[in-house]
Enzyme design. Structure first.
Site, PDB file in Angstrom:
ATOM      1  N   SER A 119       0.822  -1.205   0.000  1.00 50.02           N
ATOM      2  CA  SER A 119       0.000   0.000   0.000  1.00 50.02           C
ATOM      3  C   SER A 119       0.860   1.260   0.000  1.00 50.02           C
ATOM      4  CB  SER A 119      -0.869   0.035   1.262  1.00 50.02           C
ATOM      5  OG  SER A 119      -1.659  -1.115   1.334  1.00 50.02           O
ATOM      6  N   HIS A 140      -1.127  -2.683  -7.298  1.00 47.86           N
ATOM      7  CA  HIS A 140      -1.846  -2.415  -6.048  1.00 47.86           C
ATOM      8  C   HIS A 140      -3.352  -2.487  -6.256  1.00 47.86           C
ATOM      9  CE1 HIS A 140      -2.813   0.652  -2.634  1.00 47.86           C
ATOM     10  NE2 HIS A 140      -2.898  -0.576  -2.204  1.00 47.86           N
ATOM     11  N   GLU A 152      -3.530   0.360  -9.005  1.00 45.43           N
ATOM     12  CA  GLU A 152      -2.410   1.294  -9.200  1.00 45.43           C
ATOM     13  C   GLU A 152      -1.202   0.482  -9.658  1.00 45.43           C
ATOM     14  OE1 GLU A 152      -3.237   4.936  -6.030  1.00 45.43           O
ATOM     15  OE2 GLU A 152      -2.207   3.159  -5.285  1.00 45.43           O
ATOM     16  N   ASN A 190      -3.775   6.161  -1.255  1.00 36.70           N
ATOM     17  CA  ASN A 190      -3.505   6.188   0.186  1.00 36.70           C
ATOM     18  C   ASN A 190      -2.851   7.494   0.628  1.00 36.70           C
ATOM     19  OD1 ASN A 190      -4.754   3.784   0.700  1.00 36.70           O
ATOM     20  ND2 ASN A 190      -2.908   2.571   0.379  1.00 36.70           N
TER      21      ASN A 190
HETATM   22  N1  LIG Z   1      -6.220  -4.423   3.652  1.00 33.97           N
HETATM   23  C1  LIG Z   1      -6.323  -3.595   2.628  1.00 33.97           C
HETATM   24  O1  LIG Z   1      -7.324  -2.856   2.500  1.00 33.97           O
HETATM   25  C2  LIG Z   1      -5.247  -3.539   1.577  1.00 33.97           C
HETATM   26  C3  LIG Z   1      -5.539  -2.965   0.329  1.00 33.97           C
HETATM   27  C4  LIG Z   1      -4.555  -2.948  -0.664  1.00 33.97           C
HETATM   28  C5  LIG Z   1      -3.295  -3.483  -0.389  1.00 33.97           C
HETATM   29  N2  LIG Z   1      -3.047  -4.015   0.839  1.00 33.97           N
HETATM   30  C6  LIG Z   1      -1.707  -4.588   1.059  1.00 33.97           C
HETATM   31  O2  LIG Z   1      -1.805  -5.988   0.877  1.00 33.97           O
HETATM   32  C7  LIG Z   1      -0.828  -6.659   1.713  1.00 33.97           C
HETATM   33  C8  LIG Z   1      -1.541  -7.669   2.584  1.00 33.97           C
HETATM   34  O3  LIG Z   1      -2.555  -7.007   3.337  1.00 33.97           O
HETATM   35  P1  LIG Z   1      -3.843  -7.773   3.887  1.00 33.97           P
HETATM   36  O4  LIG Z   1      -4.830  -6.730   4.210  1.00 33.97           O
HETATM   37  O5  LIG Z   1      -4.205  -8.916   2.993  1.00 33.97           O
HETATM   38  O6  LIG Z   1      -3.243  -8.325   5.272  1.00 33.97           O
HETATM   39  P2  LIG Z   1      -3.711  -9.554   6.178  1.00 33.97           P
HETATM   40  O7  LIG Z   1      -3.299  -9.212   7.573  1.00 33.97           O
HETATM   41  O8  LIG Z   1      -5.119  -9.941   5.915  1.00 33.97           O
HETATM   42  O9  LIG Z   1      -2.770 -10.725   5.623  1.00 33.97           O
HETATM   43  C9  LIG Z   1      -1.377 -10.696   5.731  1.00 33.97           C
HETATM   44  C10 LIG Z   1      -0.817 -12.031   5.295  1.00 33.97           C
HETATM   45  O10 LIG Z   1       0.604 -11.990   5.452  1.00 33.97           O
HETATM   46  C11 LIG Z   1       1.023 -13.222   6.024  1.00 33.97           C
HETATM   47  N3  LIG Z   1       2.271 -13.011   6.738  1.00 33.97           N
HETATM   48  C12 LIG Z   1       2.458 -12.380   7.907  1.00 33.97           C
HETATM   49  N4  LIG Z   1       3.762 -12.400   8.236  1.00 33.97           N
HETATM   50  C13 LIG Z   1       4.395 -13.057   7.234  1.00 33.97           C
HETATM   51  C14 LIG Z   1       5.745 -13.418   7.005  1.00 33.97           C
HETATM   52  N5  LIG Z   1       6.703 -13.112   7.886  1.00 33.97           N
HETATM   53  N6  LIG Z   1       6.037 -14.083   5.857  1.00 33.97           N
HETATM   54  C15 LIG Z   1       5.068 -14.406   4.973  1.00 33.97           C
HETATM   55  N7  LIG Z   1       3.770 -14.097   5.146  1.00 33.97           N
HETATM   56  C16 LIG Z   1       3.446 -13.429   6.263  1.00 33.97           C
HETATM   57  C17 LIG Z   1      -0.117 -13.594   6.966  1.00 33.97           C
HETATM   58  O11 LIG Z   1      -0.082 -14.974   7.243  1.00 33.97           O
HETATM   59  C18 LIG Z   1      -1.321 -13.211   6.132  1.00 33.97           C
HETATM   60  O12 LIG Z   1      -1.655 -14.253   5.244  1.00 33.97           O
HETATM   61  C19 LIG Z   1      -0.119  -5.542   2.480  1.00 33.97           C
HETATM   62  O13 LIG Z   1       1.052  -5.199   1.801  1.00 33.97           O
HETATM   63  C20 LIG Z   1      -1.131  -4.402   2.454  1.00 33.97           C
HETATM   64  O14 LIG Z   1      -0.536  -3.128   2.591  1.00 33.97           O
HETATM   65  C21 LIG Z   1      -3.988  -4.084   1.819  1.00 33.97           C
END
Ligand SMILES: NC(=O)c1ccc[n+]([C@@H]2O[C@H](COP(=O)([O-])OP(=O)(O)OC[C@H]3O[C@@H](n4cnc5c(N)ncnc54)[C@H](O)[C@@H]3O)[C@@H](O)[C@H]2O)c1
Length: 285
Positions: A119, A140, A152, A190
């Site tokens: 993000s 993204h 993005e 963001n």
């Molecule tokens: N939540 C949102 O609205 C959103 C939107 C766009 C992008 N993102 C981005 O997407 C990515 C994931 O976000 P999310 O919301 O799915 O998070 P989430 O907390 O739902 O999932 C995170 C995942 O990462 C895994 N994880 C944690 N530590 C780890 C490690 N050391 N090695 C490998 N895997 C690991 C966890 O097991 C989990 O499956 C982030 O980079 C976030 O910034 C999030």
């Protein structure tokens, strides 16, 4: 370059959404989670989501079976070797993502694109962990990925024109509208959204209004589909804190300095929808 098979790393909110979008677009998806149990649970979640779409008449049963047939859940990173594109969507932590990129570079075949769904974090730092920085970019997606039309495409200073073009084409294949953006913290959405969300937390903490009234005010007064506190709960408060920290680290703008209450909510493991409690309460996922 066209993407026939892709890898998705990370089994959280976004990883599952991206896998669903790509599989529906006819792309073979290898879904990787650190444990096979979680990887299988993601496929079970996908089955449930598709079943609902069939029930509602939005998807044919045969199409559901075809989508599921394109998704393979794995726990071994080596299974991604043959992918044309890998998108990582693991925790928003730069050190963790950099380590993953060095591993992906070793495993995934030459010429394939390695992308991040970060993000806010600097894409160039992930690119420089690999021997193919020109093939690394940000792709993204927005939450929930199956519904939100925007992607993005983030161009690091090392990203080639061909990689940007391939990422845009991939997003379009997924039925999304890509916009291209420079590798700067927060990209477009963001960078603009998070000062607003952060200030909503500060407003709540100062006792100006209740959580319900803050959200109702922004929905009714600005015609926003969700209030800021419900949106933070949807994004995840841990992810939101990481986003604000990255924005603050880059710009030192006080509007990005995380609201103290947000930090305390994360310390209390109130992560929002995914943990069952954030600014509001939810049935546990
Ligand atoms: N939540 C949102 O609205 C959103 C939107 C766009 C992008 N993102 C981005 O997407 C990515 C994931 O976000 P999310 O919301 O799915 O998070 P989430 O907390 O739902 O999932 C995170 C995942 O990462 C895994 N994880 C944690 N530590 C780890 C490690 N050391 N090695 C490998 N895997 C690991 C966890 O097991 C989990 O499956 C982030 O980079 C976030 O910034 C999030």
């Amino acid at each position: 370059m066209s993407v026939k098979r892709m890898g998705v790393v990370g089994s959280g909110i976004m990883g599952s959404g991206i896998a669903e979008v790509a599989a529906k677009a006819g792309i073979e998806v290898v879904l990787r989670s650190r444990s096979q149990t979680t990887a299988d649970a993601m496929v079970a979640g996908l089955e449930k989501s598709l079943a609902k779409q069939v029930e509602r008449g939005k998807l044919e049963a045969a199409d559901r079976d075809a989508v599921l047939g394109r998704v393979r859940a794995v726990s071994d990173l080596d299974e991604l070797a043959d992918c044309d594109l890998v998108i990582e969507s693991i925790v928003e932590d730069l050190a963790t993502k950099k380590h993953l990129f060095s591993e992906l570079d070793r495993i995934v075949k030459d010429g394939s694109i390695l992308a991040t769904n970060t993000s806010t974090l600097p894409v160039v730092e992930m690119a420089m962990e690999t021997g193919r920085p020109e093939l690394v970019c940000g792709v993204h997606f927005f939450n929930p990925a199956p519904m939100m039309p925007l992607v993005e495409v983030v161009r690091a200073i090392t990203t080639s024109d061909e990689t940007v073009a391939a990422a845009r084409a991939f997003a379009e294949t997924c039925g999304k509208n890509p916009v291209e953006v420079k590798d700067q913290a927060g990209f477009i959405v963001n960078a603009l959204l998070f000062p607003y969300l952060n200030n909503a937390v500060k407003l709540l903490d100062s006792g100006v209004a209740t959580r319900e009234d803050i959200d109702a005010a922004m929905q009714g007064g600005c015609n926003f589909p969700m209030g800021p506190l419900a949106l933070l709960d949807l994004v995840g408060l841990d992810t939101s804190l990481a986003i604000l920290e990255a924005l603050y680290a880059e710009f030192k703008d006080p509007n990005y300095a995380p609201a103290p209450l947000l930090r305390r909510m994360v310390s209390a493991e109130r992560f929002g929808r995914k943990s069952g409690q954030g600014f509001f309460e939810y049935a546990k996922r």
